[in-house]
Design an enzyme around this catalytic site. Structure first.
Site, PDB file in Angstrom:
ATOM      1  N   ASP A  90       0.850  -1.185   0.000  1.00 15.38           N
ATOM      2  CA  ASP A  90       0.000   0.000   0.000  1.00 15.38           C
ATOM      3  C   ASP A  90       0.886   1.235   0.000  1.00 15.38           C
ATOM      4  O   ASP A  90       1.856   1.320   0.761  1.00 15.38           O
ATOM      5  CB  ASP A  90      -0.950   0.032   1.197  1.00 15.38           C
ATOM      6  CG  ASP A  90      -2.179   0.869   0.896  1.00 15.38           C
ATOM      7  OD1 ASP A  90      -3.227   0.294   0.547  1.00 15.38           O
ATOM      8  OD2 ASP A  90      -2.076   2.112   0.960  1.00 15.38           O
ATOM      9  N   CYS A 122     -15.024  -2.023  -5.243  1.00 10.15           N
ATOM     10  CA  CYS A 122     -16.304  -1.950  -4.547  1.00 10.15           C
ATOM     11  C   CYS A 122     -17.201  -0.900  -5.199  1.00 10.15           C
ATOM     12  O   CYS A 122     -18.062  -0.311  -4.550  1.00 10.15           O
ATOM     13  CB  CYS A 122     -16.125  -1.684  -3.056  1.00 10.15           C
ATOM     14  SG  CYS A 122     -15.233  -0.171  -2.665  1.00 10.15           S
TER      15      CYS A 122
END
Length: 262
Positions: free
Chosen positions: A99, A201
């Site tokens: 990340d 998402c």
């Protein structure tokens, strides 16, 4: 007055945009998105359960990690899908959890430390690379790659007045460019014959199947789509999506399993 106008315009733009995409389904879908999620406990091989959307568990499992695979989680924070991937690894398997954000990486490391046994933690490497440029760091290195790409996250936008006020149709367009760059980079990072699971998402086709379509157009002959039909998903032109209005609040979660051919 200007802030009030901005808030109204953002909400109207958002509603008009998604009503055009989903037509008569939009009102039902919007209400489902506004309902607070009920996370599911995932505990396989973990020290203690981790709670996340059941659709996220399903998607991570769709990557089909094998016991001795070298696996990359390109956008791993906060860490739920990393835990699912790790549950499939045995002594020979390795996992790189990446990340770019320092704050999100701190959360990722904490999740790993709190939920995995020490022996498994030793086989996970946390990195801070820009996922759009992964091929500058490594090529042909992984058996399986999970790319859970940053996306519009309409559920979050609807529940956050500030995010809704700032929303414009330019947002999904900008995200789709970044998502494609990450996916193209993932294709270089995975080994020939290896698998990529692309997921978001978002409920926006521009960020989902259209990103896959673009990959097929620009990397013709190098990749194929692997069917992943499931009784809680809806088929898209590429991949599948779990929709909260049809699946008791699960999702939204789009995913598409790809295999590198050359």
């Amino acid at each position: 007055m200007a802030k009030r106008k901005e808030k109204v315009e953002g909400r109207v733009l958002f509603d008009t945009y998604y009503a055009k995409l989903y037509q008569e389904r939009w009102e039902t879908l919007k209400q489902a998105l506004l309902v607070e999620k009920q996370p599911t406990a995932f505990s396989e091989t973990l020290v203690k359960p981790y709670y996340l959307d059941e659709a996220s568990i399903l998607a991570a499992k769709m990557l089909g990690v094998q016991t001795h695979d070298a696996v990359l989680d390109m956008c791993a924070a906060p860490g739920g899908k990393t835990l699912v991937l790790a549950s499939f690894l045995k002594d020979g398997g390795t996992l790189v959890s990446n990340d770019r954000s320092a704050d999100r990486r701190r959360r990722l490391k904490l999740v790993i430390a709190q939920h995995l046994e020490e022996a498994m933690q030793q086989r996970i490497t946390v990195t801070a690379h820009d996922a759009t440029k992964w091929s500058l760091y490594e090529k042909d290195a992984y058996d399986r790659v999970l790319l859970d790409a940053p996306c519009s996250s309409e559920r979050h936008v609807l529940s956050d007045p500030k995010a809704l006020a700032m929303w414009t149709p330019a947002r999904p367009k900008h995200l789709a460019v970044t998502q494609f760059a990450m996916l193209a980079s993932a294709l270089e990072a995975v080994k020939v014959g290896g698998y990529i699971l692309y997921s978001t998402c978002s409920i926006n086709p521009m960020e989902n199947e259209e990103v896959i379509e673009k990959l097929f157009a620009r990397r013709a002959g190098r990749v194929e789509c692997i069917p992943t039909d499931n009784n809680c998903t809806e088929l898209c032109s590429y991949g599948s999506i779990v929709m909260p209005d049809a699946q008791q609040g699960k999702g939204p979660l789009y995913f598409c399993l790809l295999r590198r051919l050359s």
